[in-house]
Design a protein around this motif. Sequence first.
Motif, PDB file in Angstrom:
ATOM      1  N   GLN A   1       0.843  -1.200   0.000  1.00  0.00           N
ATOM      2  CA  GLN A   1       0.000   0.000   0.000  1.00  0.00           C
ATOM      3  C   GLN A   1       0.876   1.247   0.000  1.00  0.00           C
ATOM      4  N   THR A   2       0.454   2.247  -0.751  1.00  0.00           N
ATOM      5  CA  THR A   2       1.177   3.521  -0.796  1.00  0.00           C
ATOM      6  C   THR A   2       0.553   4.480   0.200  1.00  0.00           C
ATOM      7  N   VAL A   3       1.377   5.054   1.070  1.00  0.00           N
ATOM      8  CA  VAL A   3       0.907   6.031   2.052  1.00  0.00           C
ATOM      9  C   VAL A   3       1.482   7.388   1.673  1.00  0.00           C
ATOM     10  N   ALA A   4       0.654   8.416   1.804  1.00  0.00           N
ATOM     11  CA  ALA A   4       1.061   9.776   1.459  1.00  0.00           C
ATOM     12  C   ALA A   4       0.949  10.641   2.705  1.00  0.00           C
ATOM     13  N   ALA A   5       2.035  11.284   3.064  1.00  0.00           N
ATOM     14  CA  ALA A   5       2.068  12.128   4.258  1.00  0.00           C
ATOM     15  C   ALA A   5       2.275  13.589   3.892  1.00  0.00           C
ATOM     16  N   SER A   6       1.795  13.996   2.722  1.00  0.00           N
ATOM     17  CA  SER A   6       2.055  15.354   2.249  1.00  0.00           C
ATOM     18  C   SER A   6       1.302  16.390   3.063  1.00  0.00           C
ATOM     19  N   PHE A   7      -0.006  16.155   3.315  1.00  0.00           N
ATOM     20  CA  PHE A   7      -0.825  17.153   3.981  1.00  0.00           C
ATOM     21  C   PHE A   7      -1.234  16.730   5.383  1.00  0.00           C
ATOM     22  N   GLN A   8      -1.511  15.445   5.581  1.00  0.00           N
ATOM     23  CA  GLN A   8      -1.941  14.953   6.880  1.00  0.00           C
ATOM     24  C   GLN A   8      -1.316  13.601   7.133  1.00  0.00           C
ATOM     25  N   THR A   9      -0.805  13.416   8.352  1.00  0.00           N
ATOM     26  CA  THR A   9      -0.158  12.157   8.684  1.00  0.00           C
ATOM     27  C   THR A   9      -1.186  11.043   8.740  1.00  0.00           C
ATOM     28  N   PRO A  10      -1.074  10.026   7.880  1.00  0.00           N
ATOM     29  CA  PRO A  10      -2.043   8.922   7.917  1.00  0.00           C
ATOM     30  C   PRO A  10      -1.810   8.043   9.144  1.00  0.00           C
ATOM     31  N   THR A  11      -2.916   7.559   9.736  1.00  0.00           N
ATOM     32  CA  THR A  11      -2.837   6.673  10.891  1.00  0.00           C
ATOM     33  C   THR A  11      -2.768   5.236  10.401  1.00  0.00           C
ATOM     34  N   LEU A  12      -1.689   4.555  10.754  1.00  0.00           N
ATOM     35  CA  LEU A  12      -1.489   3.177  10.317  1.00  0.00           C
ATOM     36  C   LEU A  12      -1.904   2.172  11.382  1.00  0.00           C
ATOM     37  N   PHE A  13      -1.659   2.493  12.661  1.00  0.00           N
ATOM     38  CA  PHE A  13      -1.986   1.600  13.760  1.00  0.00           C
ATOM     39  C   PHE A  13      -2.564   2.424  14.916  1.00  0.00           C
ATOM     40  N   LEU A  14      -3.432   1.787  15.697  1.00  0.00           N
ATOM     41  CA  LEU A  14      -3.884   2.330  16.977  1.00  0.00           C
ATOM     42  C   LEU A  14      -3.374   1.388  18.055  1.00  0.00           C
ATOM     43  N   VAL A  15      -2.633   1.944  19.014  1.00  0.00           N
ATOM     44  CA  VAL A  15      -2.051   1.129  20.074  1.00  0.00           C
ATOM     45  C   VAL A  15      -2.646   1.568  21.408  1.00  0.00           C
ATOM     46  N   ALA A  16      -3.293   0.641  22.105  1.00  0.00           N
ATOM     47  CA  ALA A  16      -3.810   0.892  23.453  1.00  0.00           C
ATOM     48  C   ALA A  16      -2.730   0.524  24.450  1.00  0.00           C
ATOM     49  N   THR A  17      -2.421   1.462  25.339  1.00  0.00           N
ATOM     50  CA  THR A  17      -1.294   1.243  26.247  1.00  0.00           C
ATOM     51  C   THR A  17      -1.581   0.169  27.288  1.00  0.00           C
ATOM     52  N   ASP A  18      -2.823   0.103  27.800  1.00  0.00           N
ATOM     53  CA  ASP A  18      -3.122  -0.846  28.873  1.00  0.00           C
ATOM     54  C   ASP A  18      -4.594  -1.228  28.806  1.00  0.00           C
ATOM     55  N   LEU A  19      -4.888  -2.444  28.348  1.00  0.00           N
ATOM     56  CA  LEU A  19      -6.272  -2.893  28.233  1.00  0.00           C
ATOM     57  C   LEU A  19      -6.836  -3.407  29.553  1.00  0.00           C
ATOM     58  N   THR A  20      -6.027  -3.415  30.613  1.00  0.00           N
ATOM     59  CA  THR A  20      -6.565  -3.793  31.924  1.00  0.00           C
ATOM     60  C   THR A  20      -7.187  -2.603  32.637  1.00  0.00           C
ATOM     61  N   SER A  21      -7.026  -1.410  32.091  1.00  0.00           N
ATOM     62  CA  SER A  21      -7.693  -0.214  32.609  1.00  0.00           C
ATOM     63  C   SER A  21      -8.472   0.407  31.458  1.00  0.00           C
ATOM     64  N   MET A  22      -9.788   0.419  31.594  1.00  0.00           N
ATOM     65  CA  MET A  22     -10.651   0.939  30.550  1.00  0.00           C
ATOM     66  C   MET A  22     -11.463   2.116  31.093  1.00  0.00           C
ATOM     67  N   GLN A  23     -12.163   2.783  30.202  1.00  0.00           N
ATOM     68  CA  GLN A  23     -13.048   3.859  30.605  1.00  0.00           C
ATOM     69  C   GLN A  23     -14.302   3.823  29.740  1.00  0.00           C
ATOM     70  N   VAL A  24     -15.394   4.276  30.328  1.00  0.00           N
ATOM     71  CA  VAL A  24     -16.653   4.381  29.598  1.00  0.00           C
ATOM     72  C   VAL A  24     -16.926   5.867  29.386  1.00  0.00           C
ATOM     73  N   ASP A  25     -16.994   6.270  28.124  1.00  0.00           N
ATOM     74  CA  ASP A  25     -17.327   7.653  27.785  1.00  0.00           C
ATOM     75  C   ASP A  25     -18.847   7.730  27.637  1.00  0.00           C
ATOM     76  N   THR A  26     -19.510   8.283  28.653  1.00  0.00           N
ATOM     77  CA  THR A  26     -20.967   8.326  28.683  1.00  0.00           C
ATOM     78  C   THR A  26     -21.468   9.675  28.174  1.00  0.00           C
ATOM     79  N   ASN A  27     -22.668   9.659  27.595  1.00  0.00           N
ATOM     80  CA  ASN A  27     -23.301  10.883  27.104  1.00  0.00           C
ATOM     81  C   ASN A  27     -24.396  11.285  28.090  1.00  0.00           C
TER      82      ASN A  27
END
Length: 354
Positions: free
Chosen positions: A170-196
Amino acid sequence: MRYLTQKVTRGAVVKAVTTSGTVNPVITVQVGTYVSGVIQARYCDYNTKVTKGQVCAKVDPRPYQVIVDQSRATLGVGQAQMVKDQADLAYAKVAYERNRRLVATKSVSQDVLDSSKAALDRAMAQIGLDQATIALQQAQLHAAEINLGYTDIVSPVDGTVVSRSVEMGQTVAASFQTPTLFLVATDLTSMQVDTNVSESDIGSVNGGDRATFTVESFPNRTFSGRVTEVRQSPQTIQNVVTYDAVVGVRNQDQALKPGMTATTRIIVDERQDVLRVPDQALRYQPGGVPGVTGAPPPVDLNGGVRVWVFRGGEPQMVVIMPGLDDDSFTEVIKGDLQDGDEVIVGGATPKPSP
């Protein structure tokens, strides 16, 4: 006339705000690429455990290696030019010193001395120019080496890959905006619920409030946490203004997954082991009670409300001072009620016999 009654009991009165939310990791880091190119290799996938500095993917480094080689060669040319100009400077110094001695004996003219002095000055200036050029070339080489290093896509933290959006080739282009390739969660033993939480309820929610929630994957399991933050940023959902109340929760067994929908109950106030009456008793309005004469007293008597108690086979009015209300029960702060009293919550007239 017969009446529907419920007993006055002792127990808990818990006022809560019920809302929905989404389970998310506490910290999620977006791993992108600073340089453009073709993904040559991918080393991380979903659920991969990564450490800080671990290479997750690699952009084809050859175009950037060429720039590094060119910059290094240009730097070499500049350094060679400086060696040549240093030799010219040494000759200019010798020529100037010789002509300065000869002019004293009138063996050469003053014009020859001035010419040699100008040549010396030019040689010295050329050395300064060479030094500045070499510094510029070194900076260009350093920038090229940095870009070459960016072809290694590394994880900046220890964690778990929860999302991947790149494949080999795959070709990635970083000319205008840095593309996100991976999402890394630092610690899955601590979570949060974002409530509305709606704007009508957010005023009663505070940091430290207890909260419970369930998710569809585990309908018979109740998770517990506490409100860690009430964010000030409003969000408008279907013309309803809501605020994000963040509920922190431990996830040692990692049963909770990012993105799960949570039905959350935030406890904003509670009373334990208090006398309480059903809310229906406060809403009951008698429609002609036998044995009761005269107009009923007003609903509000110095902050009190009336309830009807079935005693001795007859209804009796009792004024109570209400406290906390949880939409099912109301706390009785003061009043002539006891545990076990029967309060009227409704009435029904029996049908006449045929």
